[in-house]
Design an enzyme around this catalytic site. Structure first.
Site, short mmCIF file in Angstrom:
data_model
loop_
_atom_site.label_atom_id
_atom_site.label_comp_id
_atom_site.label_asym_id
_atom_site.label_seq_id
_atom_site.Cartn_x
_atom_site.Cartn_y
_atom_site.Cartn_z
N ILE A 250 -4.13 10.15 -1.92
CA ILE A 250 -3.89 8.71 -1.85
C ILE A 250 -4.87 8.05 -0.88
O ILE A 250 -5.34 8.68 0.06
CB ILE A 250 -2.41 8.43 -1.44
CG1 ILE A 250 -2.11 6.92 -1.48
CG2 ILE A 250 -2.07 9.07 -0.11
CD1 ILE A 250 -0.63 6.58 -1.32
N CYS A 251 -5.17 6.79 -1.14
CA CYS A 251 -5.98 5.93 -0.28
C CYS A 251 -7.44 6.39 -0.29
O CYS A 251 -8.10 6.38 -1.32
CB CYS A 251 -5.38 5.87 1.12
SG CYS A 251 -6.08 4.59 2.19
N ALA A 252 -7.98 6.79 0.84
CA ALA A 252 -9.35 7.27 0.91
C ALA A 252 -9.46 8.72 0.44
O ALA A 252 -10.52 9.17 0.02
CB ALA A 252 -9.89 7.16 2.34
N TYR B 109 -8.38 3.75 -2.48
CA TYR B 109 -8.46 2.54 -1.67
C TYR B 109 -9.71 1.75 -2.08
O TYR B 109 -10.77 2.34 -2.28
CB TYR B 109 -8.54 2.91 -0.18
CG TYR B 109 -8.40 1.72 0.72
CD1 TYR B 109 -7.16 1.17 1.00
CD2 TYR B 109 -9.54 1.14 1.28
CE1 TYR B 109 -7.04 0.06 1.83
CE2 TYR B 109 -9.42 0.03 2.11
CZ TYR B 109 -8.17 -0.50 2.38
OH TYR B 109 -8.06 -1.59 3.19
#
Length: 186
Positions: free
Chosen positions: A102-104, A123
């Site tokens: 998730i995200c980066a 992200y």
């Protein structure tokens, strides 16, 4: 029952790691947090200090069903630079085992070539690191054995998607209802 392993490093986005642990445990899954730093004490990107269950080097992952990478730039960079983990990610993907980020952190999977031909999300601003992926605009997406999520604000949908993938739609809906997620318009 097989285990879910969530990897931790200093500078991780606390919500992205701990929301996954919390919701999967609510769904009856055995979840183990694993530090890749050589210390069980982890300091998140917002200076929240907590303890990992285990150190990478003392963990046997043979009972695992899912490996999860939380984001947070510093934490993601540490995870991506930790060769024993990246080698395991490539091996697991080759065996068709489940991976999530998730995200980066989907950038770690992208850098390893794991996302080629897969739908993926990250992200905003990290899309170029999703090498070979079909970049989506969703909160969370699963394509084959890979689940990715957008960021801290989508940690709950990401965790619920992991519940859906591991436990089925009925359990994901039960967890969604039990935490009062999405039941009010505002």
């Amino acid at each position: 029952m097989s285990k879910v392993y969530v990897f931790l490093a200093d500078g991780l986005e606390e919500i992205e790691g701990l929301t996954v642990v919390d919701i999967l445990r609510r769904a009856g899954q055995e979840v183990c947090t694993v530090s890749v730093t050589g210390s069980r004490t982890i300091t998140g990107s917002h200076n929240i200090i907590f303890q990992a269950d285990r150190l990478f080097e003392e963990t046997d992952f043979s009972d695992g069903s899912l490996l999860v990478l939380p984001g947070g730039l510093k934490g993601t960079n540490t995870l991506g630079a930790f060769r024993p983990l990246t080698e395991m990610l490539v091996s697991w993907n080759g065996a068709g085992k489940r991976l999530a980020a998730i995200c980066a952190a989907p950038s770690v999977l992208g850098d390893l070539g794991i996302l080629k031909g897969k739908k993926a999300i990250c992200y905003p601003g990290f899309e170029e690191r999703l090498v070979g992926a079909e970049v989506c605009r969703q909160k969370a997406v699963t394509d084959g054995n890979i689940t990715t999520g957008m960021g801290m604000g989508t940690a709950i949908p990401f965790a619920l998607e992991l519940v859906r993938v591991i436990c089925g739609e009925e359990e994901a809906e039960r967890q969604k209802k039990s935490i009062c997620y999405g039941h009010l318009s505002k």
